[in-house]
Scaffold this active site. Structure first.
Site, PDB file in Angstrom:
ATOM      1  N   LYS A  83     -35.587  63.554 -32.504  1.00  0.00           N
ATOM      2  CA  LYS A  83     -34.380  62.837 -32.932  1.00  0.00           C
ATOM      3  C   LYS A  83     -33.120  63.690 -32.790  1.00  0.00           C
ATOM      4  CE  LYS A  83     -34.650  63.964 -37.865  1.00  0.00           C
ATOM      5  NZ  LYS A  83     -33.462  64.837 -37.871  1.00  0.00           N
ATOM      6  N   THR A  84     -33.219  64.987 -33.083  1.00  0.00           N
ATOM      7  CA  THR A  84     -32.038  65.837 -32.949  1.00  0.00           C
ATOM      8  C   THR A  84     -31.594  65.909 -31.495  1.00  0.00           C
ATOM      9  OG1 THR A  84     -32.797  67.152 -34.841  1.00  0.00           O
ATOM     10  CG2 THR A  84     -31.071  68.107 -33.460  1.00  0.00           C
ATOM     11  N   ASP A 138     -27.404  61.341 -39.097  1.00  0.00           N
ATOM     12  CA  ASP A 138     -28.784  61.823 -39.053  1.00  0.00           C
ATOM     13  C   ASP A 138     -29.468  61.545 -40.391  1.00  0.00           C
ATOM     14  OD1 ASP A 138     -31.048  63.065 -38.117  1.00  0.00           O
ATOM     15  OD2 ASP A 138     -30.301  65.104 -38.395  1.00  0.00           O
ATOM     16  N   GLU A 139     -30.811  61.440 -40.371  1.00  0.00           N
ATOM     17  CA  GLU A 139     -31.612  61.222 -41.587  1.00  0.00           C
ATOM     18  C   GLU A 139     -31.066  60.039 -42.391  1.00  0.00           C
ATOM     19  OE1 GLU A 139     -34.303  62.671 -41.816  1.00  0.00           O
ATOM     20  OE2 GLU A 139     -34.214  64.720 -41.098  1.00  0.00           O
ATOM     21  N   GLN A 143     -40.275  58.036 -43.465  1.00  0.00           N
ATOM     22  CA  GLN A 143     -40.108  59.359 -44.071  1.00  0.00           C
ATOM     23  C   GLN A 143     -39.078  59.346 -45.198  1.00  0.00           C
ATOM     24  OE1 GLN A 143     -40.531  62.972 -41.446  1.00  0.00           O
ATOM     25  NE2 GLN A 143     -40.091  61.497 -39.826  1.00  0.00           N
ATOM     26  N   ARG A 203     -46.921  67.051 -40.614  1.00  0.00           N
ATOM     27  CA  ARG A 203     -46.471  68.445 -40.528  1.00  0.00           C
ATOM     28  C   ARG A 203     -47.437  69.258 -39.665  1.00  0.00           C
ATOM     29  NH1 ARG A 203     -42.024  67.263 -40.744  1.00  0.00           N
ATOM     30  NH2 ARG A 203     -42.936  65.183 -40.738  1.00  0.00           N
TER      31      ARG A 203
END
Length: 720
Positions: free
Chosen positions: A35-36, A220-221, A251, A603
């Site tokens: 995503k970044t 973002d987020e 998330q 993770r």
């Protein structure tokens, strides 16, 4: 124009998101899907291809670290520094606005921002001026409540009286706190965003200026935005600016601190012309790990829906270990970690995740025993946590009332009206007469050397310690610990704290009782309390690993978001622990727990271990919980169950009743359908056996608590 550098190495979905010309874009970015990269490359596309000025772009994220990384990656991709572009956190950008418009928001030009500790001190000052008892009205609870209202965009003037006495008092504190802050010209962190929102609401010309300037807003987020952040973004965007929202509804795990998953779930409703792109290709984990994550999260009803996949291969199966108890679980994890290191891997490439902070105590003990360096990520070791140090100080005072360090730590914790001036008076007398602070306190009370209110407060503290000390000989160690946290008021103080932090502190204090219950004294002829305190001090002396030392990372599942490790252990995957018992009666909270499981699983990059204990001493009380529903959701073909004999077989017991193996119960002394009695759960009926002999697991349906899975060796069942 050559756009190779921007589109190079993007997959089809990423390229679609980067090059979209729609005004509003929602990028549903699954864990590990890049995503970044999409955010950075979309900014570069806007500047280089669409000829958009960097000054007309605003990029918002949640942490300073993420903001720095985004700016660095943009500069690197563009081959130049774009200092004029606004990239930062919500709070950082709001601060920048307020500094530019301090007159409009009626603040001093060099206004001060209160950090959390400064804010708490000011709240205490306000409450003292209102003559409120801090034991009945904990300042931290008032601080949390005020910040919660601000996160919802509410001033004290906006909140209606309901007739609720608690609400009325909180509202009075909020009003007075606002007045003091305005008089002093200071603002707290929650105020930054609220004041920036009000700047735009109250000054249309200022809002129009920024709406004209920022034609493109990237967030973002997005799933972590709260009410005031979303309102701030919507006002700024207006009807002209384009918004690119990047996030993952799966998330969203911070509902307890104000984040609203509805902001991303309803985004397409609020912006009907939105183009949605799903990033589902994962570049982090193996296929088996992603299969498990997809299966767990698919059970949530409130989600937008996506399915992660990878082309990196199946990888190893997920290992499931059913431990006898939490100590066996911790020893097994330590053993697997040592094997990992022996194979030439770094400890820092591994992590142990857990739902509750209190779980770390047993894990830390096992790692210390195995001489495995570790580091608590974003937190402190068990015996270094504030609430534990306070409880230990009470135990030290009970053992030796002349312990000045312990005295100073707890003389006003919980608050009992003994202020700094009183403590300084006691300290000065102790220095002058070369006596302990306890003796100085007794002298001050006897000789009435202070105002009556202060003397009474000190006398109450002395009496409390005397009473608690007088019970030492007649109580077991764990009862002494219970006495310390109950009689002192520590447990009640933290129960009044709202949110995850207060709950974690309560659980840690209860875990301390469990540690005392399990402690074995080396010398049975000597008092046990000093031996326990000595052992705690020795364990604390080992300390965490140094920053540059190769060490395994320990952290809560919440802290793990945004991180990745080749090797991951998730400990305590059992009902009432994960999902947490507090979530089971609330569908919304249970869905958030499931999202937390999804975060934990994703993770892991190469190998994932799930461990649970068939019996666990939770906060001093033994419990028998079944394996977590999240484990039962995982397809059985991607998981292998590790047996106590260190052999591996396909799972038989975890995947639900449809695949549950049933043995006859040979050599157990019991039979299917037999009535039994358990000292905690009462009467029940045996439904199923897994295995034979004393190590068999037995499923028993109890009249009061439903079906439990027990280990015969420790269950102490009595035949009826």
């Amino acid at each position: 124009m050559d756009v190779t550098s921007i589109l190079d190495k993007l997959n089809a979905a990423q390229e679609e998101a980067v090059t979209s010309d729609r005004q509003h874009l929602l990028v549903l970015a699954g864990a590990g899907s890049g995503k970044t990269r999409v955010l950075v490359h979309r900014i570069a596309w806007k500047i280089q291809v669409d000829n958009i000025s960097p000054y007309s772009i605003l990029a918002v994220t949640f942490t300073n670290k993420a903001a720095r990384e985004m700016r660095e990656r943009i500069d690197e991709l563009m081959g130049m520094s774009l200092r004029g572009m606004w990239v930062g956190t919500f709070h950082g950008l709001a601060h920048r606005l307020l500094k530019a418009h301090w007159k409009d928001v009626k603040l001093p030009e060099n206004f001060q921002i209160l950090d959390s500790d400064d804010q708490l001190r000011l709240v205490k000052r306000v409450m003292r001026s209102m003559d409120l008892d801090e034991q009945r009205w904990p300042p931290k609870q008032a601080q949390w409540w005020i910040n919660g209202q601000k996160d919802e965009g509410l001033r004290a003037a906006h909140i209606q009286e309901t007739g609720d006495p608690h609400m009325a008092t909180m509202l009075r504190i909020y009003r007075e706190y606002e007045e003091v802050c305005n008089r002093l010209g200071v603002i707290d962190f929650a105020e930054l965003l609220l004041r920036a929102l009000e700047l735009w609401r109250d000054h249309p010309a200022v809002l129009d200026h920024y709406q004209q300037r920022f034609q493109h807003i990237l967030v973002d987020e997005f799933q972590d935005t709260n009410a005031v952040q979303y309102a701030w973004l919507r006002l700024l965007a207006g009807k002209v600016s384009g918004v690119t929202a990047v996030g993952d509804d799966d998330q969203s795990i911070y509902g307890w601190r104000g984040a609203k998953v509805e902001n991303i779930l309803h985004y397409e409703r609020n912006y009907p012309d939105t183009h949605t792109v799903k990033l589902e290709q994962n570049y982090r984990s193996t296929s088996n790990i992603l299969t498990a994550a997809n299966a767990v999260i698919s059970k949530n009803a409130e989600r937008m829906g996506k399915s992660l996949w990878t082309d990196s291969g199946e990888g190893e199966p997920i290992a499931l270990y059913a431990a006898f108890n939490e100590h066996d679980e911790a020893r097994y994890i330590a053993d697997r970690l040592q094997s990992w290191v022996n194979q030439g891997n770094l400890r820092e490439d591994s992590a142990i995740l857990y739902r509750s902070n209190a779980q770390s105590r047993v894990l830390e003990a096992a790692l210390l025993q195995a001489d495995i360096p570790y580091r608590i990520y974003g937190g402190q070791r068990f015996y270094e946590r504030l609430e534990i140090k306070n409880a230990l100080s009470y135990l030290r005072m009970m053992m030796n009332c002349h312990d000045d360090v312990a005295f100073e730590r707890v003389v006003n914790v919980p608050p009992r009206g003994i202020g700094d001036r009183t403590v300084e008076t006691i300290r000065a007398l102790a220095r002058e007469d070369q006596i302990s602070m306890w003796r100085a306190s007794e002298k001050i009370v006897t000789e009435k050397r202070m105002p009556g209110r202060a003397i009474n407060a000190v006398a109450v503290f002395l009496e409390l310690i005397n009473e608690m000390s007088g019970q030492l000989e007649e109580l077991e160690l764990y009862e002494q610990a219970e006495n310390a946290i109950q009689r002192s008021g520590l447990i009640e103080m933290h129960k009044r704290e709202k949110g995850e932090r207060g709950q974690a502190r309560v659980e840690n204090l209860e875990e301390l009782v469990g540690a005392c219950r399990n402690f074995e004294a080396e010398d049975k002829d000597l008092p046990i309390l000093p031996q326990f305190l000595d052992q705690v001090a020795l364990d604390s002396g080992d300390g965490q690993a140094d920053e540059d030392q190769d060490a395994v990372q320990l952290m809560t599942l919440h802290s793990a978001k945004g991180l990745e490790f080749p090797l991951v252990f998730i400990a305590g995957v059992e009902e009432n622990l994960f999902p947490h018992k507090m979530s089971l009666d609330e569908p919304g909270r249970l869905e958030e727990e499931r999202r937390l499981a999804y975060v934990g699983i994703t993770r892991a990059m190469q190998k994932l271990y799930l461990t649970f204990a068939e019996s666990r001493s939770i906060y001093g009380t033994e419990s028998f919980n079944s394996v977590s529903r999240f484990v039962r959701d995982i397809p059985k073909d991607v998981i292998e169950e590790v047996r106590l004999q260190n052999t591996i077989s396909r799972p038989t017991s975890y995947a639900g009743s449809g695949s549950m193996h049933s043995d006859s119960g040979d050599e157990t002394g019991f039979s299917l359908g037999q009535g039994v009695n358990h000292q905690v759960y009462g009467e029940g009926v045996i439904l199923n056996f897994e295995g034979n002999g004393p190590r068999a697991r037995v499923h028993v349906r109890f009249a009061e608590v439903g079906t439990k899975i027990l280990i015969l060796a420790s269950a102490n069942l009595m035949a009826l």
